[in-house]
Write an enzyme that holds these catalytic residues in place. Structure first.
Site, PDB file in Angstrom:
ATOM      1  N   ASP A 407       0.856  -1.173   0.000  1.00  0.00           N
ATOM      2  CA  ASP A 407       0.000   0.000   0.000  1.00  0.00           C
ATOM      3  C   ASP A 407       0.902   1.237   0.000  1.00  0.00           C
ATOM      4  O   ASP A 407       2.104   1.151   0.268  1.00  0.00           O
ATOM      5  CB  ASP A 407      -0.891  -0.028   1.242  1.00  0.00           C
ATOM      6  CG  ASP A 407      -1.807   1.179   1.334  1.00  0.00           C
ATOM      7  OD1 ASP A 407      -2.322   1.602   0.288  1.00  0.00           O
ATOM      8  OD2 ASP A 407      -1.979   1.711   2.446  1.00  0.00           O
ATOM      9  N   LYS A 408       0.342   2.402  -0.319  1.00  0.00           N
ATOM     10  CA  LYS A 408       1.139   3.623  -0.332  1.00  0.00           C
ATOM     11  C   LYS A 408       0.944   4.421   0.951  1.00  0.00           C
ATOM     12  O   LYS A 408       1.876   4.624   1.721  1.00  0.00           O
ATOM     13  CB  LYS A 408       0.786   4.493  -1.551  1.00  0.00           C
ATOM     14  CG  LYS A 408       1.640   5.767  -1.650  1.00  0.00           C
ATOM     15  CD  LYS A 408       1.189   6.656  -2.783  1.00  0.00           C
ATOM     16  CE  LYS A 408      -0.109   7.378  -2.465  1.00  0.00           C
ATOM     17  NZ  LYS A 408       0.041   8.374  -1.371  1.00  0.00           N
ATOM     18  N   GLY A 704      -5.202   3.478  -3.514  1.00  0.00           N
ATOM     19  CA  GLY A 704      -6.465   4.074  -3.922  1.00  0.00           C
ATOM     20  C   GLY A 704      -6.338   5.505  -4.388  1.00  0.00           C
ATOM     21  O   GLY A 704      -7.327   6.122  -4.811  1.00  0.00           O
ATOM     22  N   ASP A 705      -5.121   6.060  -4.333  1.00  0.00           N
ATOM     23  CA  ASP A 705      -4.912   7.452  -4.741  1.00  0.00           C
ATOM     24  C   ASP A 705      -5.059   7.610  -6.248  1.00  0.00           C
ATOM     25  O   ASP A 705      -4.990   6.647  -7.014  1.00  0.00           O
ATOM     26  CB  ASP A 705      -3.515   7.914  -4.317  1.00  0.00           C
ATOM     27  CG  ASP A 705      -3.510   8.383  -2.862  1.00  0.00           C
ATOM     28  OD1 ASP A 705      -4.612   8.542  -2.310  1.00  0.00           O
ATOM     29  OD2 ASP A 705      -2.429   8.562  -2.305  1.00  0.00           O
ATOM     30  N   LYS A 797      -7.365  -5.147  -4.943  1.00  0.00           N
ATOM     31  CA  LYS A 797      -6.019  -5.456  -4.470  1.00  0.00           C
ATOM     32  C   LYS A 797      -5.863  -6.961  -4.267  1.00  0.00           C
ATOM     33  O   LYS A 797      -4.841  -7.551  -4.664  1.00  0.00           O
ATOM     34  CB  LYS A 797      -5.740  -4.723  -3.153  1.00  0.00           C
ATOM     35  CG  LYS A 797      -5.663  -3.211  -3.261  1.00  0.00           C
ATOM     36  CD  LYS A 797      -5.319  -2.582  -1.914  1.00  0.00           C
ATOM     37  CE  LYS A 797      -5.191  -1.070  -2.008  1.00  0.00           C
ATOM     38  NZ  LYS A 797      -4.802  -0.451  -0.721  1.00  0.00           N
ATOM     39  N   ASN A 821      -8.449  -1.368   4.567  1.00  0.00           N
ATOM     40  CA  ASN A 821      -8.598  -1.647   3.140  1.00  0.00           C
ATOM     41  C   ASN A 821      -7.490  -2.542   2.602  1.00  0.00           C
ATOM     42  O   ASN A 821      -7.550  -2.969   1.452  1.00  0.00           O
ATOM     43  CB  ASN A 821      -8.624  -0.322   2.351  1.00  0.00           C
ATOM     44  CG  ASN A 821      -7.351   0.481   2.556  1.00  0.00           C
ATOM     45  OD1 ASN A 821      -6.702   0.377   3.593  1.00  0.00           O
ATOM     46  ND2 ASN A 821      -7.001   1.283   1.584  1.00  0.00           N
TER      47      ASN A 821
END
Length: 1177
Positions: A407-408, A704-705, A797, A821
């Site tokens: 994830d980021k 999700g960005d 994902k 998430n």
């Protein structure tokens, strides 16, 4: 009792309808037609066993394991037929394994019982018969009114009826449920909030209808019907009315609530789910090897049976004069005799399957997992968090990872949001040193300058100075700007805490007239907190909310807004809204969300300019939100209010109806502006990603960005290189368009095969690619060095991880994230790692391992993963090797005893070989072995490639160890046979050796050789290795002397009496032992020297670097000593370590719980400042 049994069997489910009816205070209708519903009691049961079912249930679970079941069958065969070995030889090891496992599982379950009893026996207060009664938590029933005081935990899922606050609200924290530390506000309905005393609650007549128990923590659908003066009033109930078990009451003196879900039907208990069982590649290889050895066992048993009957075809061997058959034996069935002989040989050779392998592997994994938690390099001092292991079954899988999915936000970044820029009515603003500056020129200013130069000193003009120059301009020209600031200050769910000396948390409105510097914001989202704090710096201060009133202070002027409705955020809409009544009586909607969720619904405002600004913010790596509003007329608001009330009071399909109403409300919006918030990169993210890349691990970022933000962060963290050719699969509208784009990308990759490629995919295009073009999509992805997936939903994902995991190559995947998430992909990957971040604890709770920062991933994989894999790979193959050495002489011996099933070894030796004589050296090896020093592994990530793709457990390596076992077994047997000979007298008195002496000689040579073979494989020697290696050999000699030197009255035969003493009294026997051991091990030494000098591996080359680290002794790499101190310099210090006497300097920086007893097992691999890192390599 019968009903309970039927419920357990599923024939009489307790819930017959989709809803449940709860009568508050259990005031049931008096008419005779009412049938009360049956609900669960409030006991929490996390234990697995009871006193009555422990033995049968535990035995059933243990014998589901194929090795245990196999040895049980062998044991039963030994009991039923005449076999060459005693049933004790199989029964005792099996009993040992079963008992040890049962004790371990029983102790763990006893701890769960103990914890359950503490929870179920906790004192609580309930309203019964008009008074407040104290009882135990397990006695709460559905419908009871429960009182909970400040800082207490809710013992059951409650619907809030009233609190000590006049508005009927309370604040709670759900840290134990989802890890979020912010204060959440919950509400009671207007008709019950006045019931703040026991007498009023006793007079309350109400019925509550709600859905049946559901595991979703954030979903609750219900309604309450209150009867007042003969009139029934219906109010909707949602998640904001439900107080979950496990949450804690804060900032409220006491509350009363009605129990709706109890015990194992509470939402917390329903989330006690068993995670899917993950199996490591080593375990799969081990099962394959077991099947191969089972085939070898069957082959040897069948061959021996056939050769026995072939040999007995001659009468002189079938019925010799000294062993005449009985009449019954002559007349017995040949088929039954063949089966009986086959089973006897199966029992004779069954030890080729190592039953103790499973126990040793479990002990190695369990004990080895502590090293991760003890590693000081994985300790984060700022948050005081150590790495934790949630499952030890996957330790070795850390050394096999080929793909990392990360994830980021919160994983690569800090998840600490800092407001940087905003766009208001088409004009950009930026924040510098806590002040806000517009990018454009004010109309009254004749010069475009923001920096005043005077006497070589720079002064920055703040926004308040600009406004002071011409307040009239601001008042006349900035209606939109002011509306934007108010929208951001009001459209949120932020809570405020006021710290008052001695009083704790105070009333927000006591500070309304004077802003306190002790005011602190709490928000479920870091974005919201950053935005509200930024508005405070700009002069629009959110003071707090009081019931339905929200108050702000606009440039020192207080304003109160009435909160009419909150349109909660959800992942589908990707926006949240509030409907407010302004001080002038106007109804207005404020909404904020992603630009793709707001801009399509806007009809006015600077849409194009704002869209450009949003893209510019994203290119800088900022997280963007768009803000808009809508003004309602009286008629419009009445329709909105009616629709919302109908949707929220619906018991069926409430979510769908609310989504429809929300879409109706959030349209025809007036665009106000956008915000850009920066999320800082975590420390050493770039170095970590580069180290993983050098190790041959591909990194995929799933976020999700939006596209531009994700690409910018990927470039800044080193995921994408500036010289990398970035390919894009975005904004695809159809299957055909997506397929054509994928084919074009595949052609570009083939044409530019020298250049490194990076791929960017968005969520919509990914859905099309996974629909019918999976192979083409995977081909493109695998040929790219880095992949970035943006605008991803949580399930997407998981789909990406599953797609790669199930590809033909079956690569080992690892997923790492910090939020709820990320749970789906963490559970889907082979190895799931949770980051202890700011988005709750769901990721940590559902992960296999948890670390505090992304930078720790490099050591977790490159060092711990490397160590765990080489240790367990050697453990598994060594076990098979030593059992081949053990049983093959038994097989060869049958050729010299006419396949009469005579055993070569004594039954005690058969039983103790794997349990005592050879078990400890391999266990200690599997806990402490290090082929390369940790410093070298971290500075040379390329060494990770040497162990990738399960190389140490390949079929070639397995074949080598198996053939080596057969070769050594042949040398043991025939070496002893040749040296002893048929006519050789080894005793001084001319007495010949018997078959037990021969078998003991073979067994002695075997125990010493297999132990020394492991010593040759050991590279990292500690005092424990020396102790167990030489101690095991010494123990064998001492035991054999003791066992053979006494006549044991409980043994039927005394075959071994004085055998071992006679053997050791012979110089020829000692000569034979030495010659055979040298013959076995000398070729191994020659091979190692030959390969190390002519064909050294990267690992062997790197071992030469360890000369730089020879100052680190055998205990220094495990103990927490101060720098410059050696743990093995003196025996006295080693004894002090074992006794728990730590260095005082160490005690200050170690966990005191670990420092006392575990100091000698704690790992502290600290890189020195002058050592190279992966980025410097």
């Amino acid at each position: 009792m019968l009903r309970w049994i039927r419920q357990q069997l599923g024939f009489d489910p307790p819930h017959q309808s989709d809803t449940r009816t709860v009568y508050i205070a259990n005031r049931f209708p008096q008419h005779g037609h009412y049938v009360p519903q049956r609900f669960a009691d409030n006991r929490i049961i996390s234990s697995k066993y009871t006193v009555w079912n422990f033995v049968p249930k535990n035995l059933f679970e243990q014998f589901r394991r194929i090795a245990n079941f196999y040895f049980l069958i062998i044991f039963l065969v030994q009991l039923m037929i005449d076999t060459p070995t005693s049933p004790v030889t199989s029964g005792l090891p099996l009993f040992f394994v079963i008992t040890v496992t049962a004790i371990k599982q029983g102790y763990e379950d006893w701890l769960r019982h103990k914890a359950d009893n503490e929870v179920n026996g906790a004192p609580v207060f309930v309203v019964r018969s008009g008074s407040l009664v104290q009882t135990r938590s397990k006695n709460i029933r559905v419908g009871d009114i429960v009182r909970v005081a400040k800082d207490e935990t809710f013992p059951v899922d409650l619907v809030l009826l009233s609190s000590d606050r006049a508005e009927g609200t309370c604040h709670i924290t759900t840290t134990s449920l989802d890890g979020e530390t912010n204060l959440k506000t919950h509400y009671s309905v207007p008709e019950t909030l006045v019931s703040q005393s026991v007498s009023r609650l006793e007079a309350l007549h109400a019925v509550l209808e709600c859905q049946q128990p559901d595991a979703d923590l954030y979903r609750f659908v219900g309604r309450i019907t209150v009867t007042q003066q003969g009139e029934e009033i219906v109010r909707p109930l949602g998640p904001e009315n439900l107080l979950l078990r496990g949450a804690r009451l804060k900032n409220t003196k006491e509350i009363f609530g009605v129990a709706v879900y109890t015990g194992m039907e509470s939402k917390m208990a329903l989330n006690y789910k068993c995670k899917s069982q993950k199996r490591s590649a080593v375990e799969k290889s081990m099962n394959t090897f077991l099947l191969i050895y089972l085939g070898i066992l069957l082959f040897e048993a069948i061959l021996s049976t056939i050769l026995k009957y072939a040999w007995q075809a001659e009468n002189k061997w079938d019925e010799p004069f000294y062993n005449q058959k009985t009449e019954q034996e002559r007349n017995s069935s040949q088929i039954l005799k063949f089966i009986s002989d086959f089973l006897a040989f199966l029992v004779l050779y069954n030890f080729i399957i190592p039953i103790s392998l499973y126990v040793t592997v479990e002990m190695q994994k369990f004990l080895g997992s502590f090293f991760i938690g003890w590693d000081l390099d994985l300790y984060h001092e700022e948050s005081d968090q150590m790495a934790q292991v949630n499952t030890s079954d996957l330790n070795e899988e850390l050394g096999q990872v080929e793909y990392v999915f990360t994830d980021k936000t919160g994983t690569l970044t800090e998840n600490e949001m800092l407001f940087r820029e905003c766009s208001i009515n088409g004009i950009k603003y930026q924040e510098i040193n806590g002040n806000i500056y517009p990018f454009t020129v004010c109309p009254f200013m004749k010069y475009t300058v923001y920096v005043c130069i005077s006497t070589h000193v720079l002064y920055l003009c703040s926004l308040t100075v600009l406004m002071a120059l011409d307040r009239q301009w601001f008042d006349d020209s900035s209606r939109e700007e002011l509306l934007f600031l108010k929208a951001v200050s009001l459209c949120h769910t932020v809570q405020i805490s006021y710290e008052q000396p001695g009083d704790g948390l105070g009333d927000p409105f006591s500070h309304a007239n004077g802003f306190s510097s002790q005011m602190e914001y709490y928000a479920s989202s870091p974005d919201e907190k950053a935005l509200v704090e930024a508005m405070k710096r700009m002069g629009v201060i959110f003071i707090g909310s009081h019931g339905e009133t929200m108050e702000i202070k606009t440039f020192g002027k207080p304003e109160k807004f009435k909160l009419l409705h909150v349109l909660e955020f959800d992942a589908n809409r990707r926006r949240m809204s509030v409907i407010l009544q302004t001080p002038t009586g106007e109804k207005v909607l404020f909404t904020k969300g992603a630009e793709s969720a707001i801009l399509p619904f806007t009809t006015s405002g600077e849409i194009n300019k704002t869209r450009v600004h949003v893209d510019e913010f994203a290119l800088k790596g900022l997280r963007t939100l768009v803000v808009a509003c809508r003004h309602f007329s009286v008629e419009e608001y009445e329709e909105v209010d009616q629709r919302l009330h109908k949707a929220r009071t619906a018991l069926q399909q409430r979510e769908e109806r609310l989504a429809e109403v929300f879409s109706f409300i959030e349209k025809d919006l007036e665009l106000l502006g956008a915000t850009g918030v920066e999320d800082k990169l975590q420390e050493k993210v770039q170095e970590t990603i580069e180290a993983l890349r050098l190790a041959g691990i591909k990194v995929w970022v799933l976020t999700g960005d939006k596209h531009e933000t994700a690409v910018s962060v990927s470039l800044s963290c080193g995921h994408f290189h500036r010289t990398m050719n970035i390919l894009e699969l975005v904004q695809q509208k159809s299957d055909n368009e997506c397929a054509e784009q994928l084919r074009q990308l595949a052609r570009r990759i083939k044409e530019d095969h020298v250049i490194q490629h990076g791929l960017v995919v968005d969520g919509a295009s990914l859905s099309l690619a996974l629909r019918g073009h999976e192979k083409l999509f995977m081909e493109v992805c695998k040929n790219c060095s880095a992949v970035l997936c943006c605008r991803m939903a949580p399930l997407q994902k998981a789909k990406v991880v599953r797609l790669l995991k199930t590809s033909p190559e079956k690569p080992i995947t690892l997923a790492i994230g910090d939020g709820a998430n990320d749970v789906s992909m963490i559970q889907e990957a082979h190895v799931g790692i949770g980051i202890m971040g700011k988005e709750g604890r769901q990721a940590v709770q559902n992960s296999d391992y948890a670390i505090a920062r992304f930078k720790f991933l490099s050591k977790l994989l490159l060092v711990h993963g490397h160590f765990y894999y080489i240790r367990i790979a050697t453990l598994v193959q060594y076990f098979f090797y030593k059992n081949v050495c053990f049983i093959t002489p038994q097989f060869l011996y049958q050729f010299f005893c006419l396949f009469s099933q005579q055993t070569l070894y004594d039954s005690v030796y058969l039983t103790l070989y794997n349990i005592c004589f050879t078990s400890l050296p391999i266990l200690v090896y599997s806990l402490f072995e290090q082929l390369v020093h940790p410093h070298v592994l971290q500075s040379k990530p390329v060494l990770y490639r040497d162990i990738s793709k399960n190389s140490l457990l390949s079929f070639k390596t397995f074949l080598y160890w198996t053939l080596l076992g057969f070769c050594h077994a042949f040398v043991f047997f025939f070496g002893s046979y040749i040296l002893m000979g048929e006519d050789t007298s080894l005793n001084g008195n001319g007495q010949m050796f018997g078959n037990w002496t021969f078998g003991t000689l073979v067994f002695t040579v075997m125990v010493i050789t297999v132990t020394l073979k492991l010593a040759l494989e050991t590279h990292f020697w500690t005092w424990m290795n020396h102790f167990v290696t030489w101690g095991s050999i010494a123990f064998y000699f001492v035991f054999s002397l003791f066992y053979g030197g006494i006549i044991w009255p409980f043994l039927h035969t005394q075959d071994m009496y004085f055998v071992f003493v006679q053997l050791l009294s012979s110089g020829s026997a000692w000569f034979a032992i030495i010659i055979i051991i040298i013959t076995c091990l000398f070729p191994d030494i020659i091979k190692k020297v030959f390969y190390r000098h002519l064909q050294p591996t990267s690992t062997q080359k790197s071992q030469l670097i360890e000369t730089n680290y020879q100052g680190i002794g055998c205990v220094d790499s495990m103990c927490c000593y101060s720098e410059g101190k050696n743990g093995c310099t003196r025996l006295g210090r080693m004894v002090e370590q074992v006794m728990g006497r730590c260095d005082p300097a160490c005690a200050n920086r170690c966990d005191p719980m670990l420092c006392s007893l575990y100091c000698c097992s704690r790992i502290s691999y600290k890189l020195e400042q002058d050592e190279p890192t992966a980025s410097q390599e």
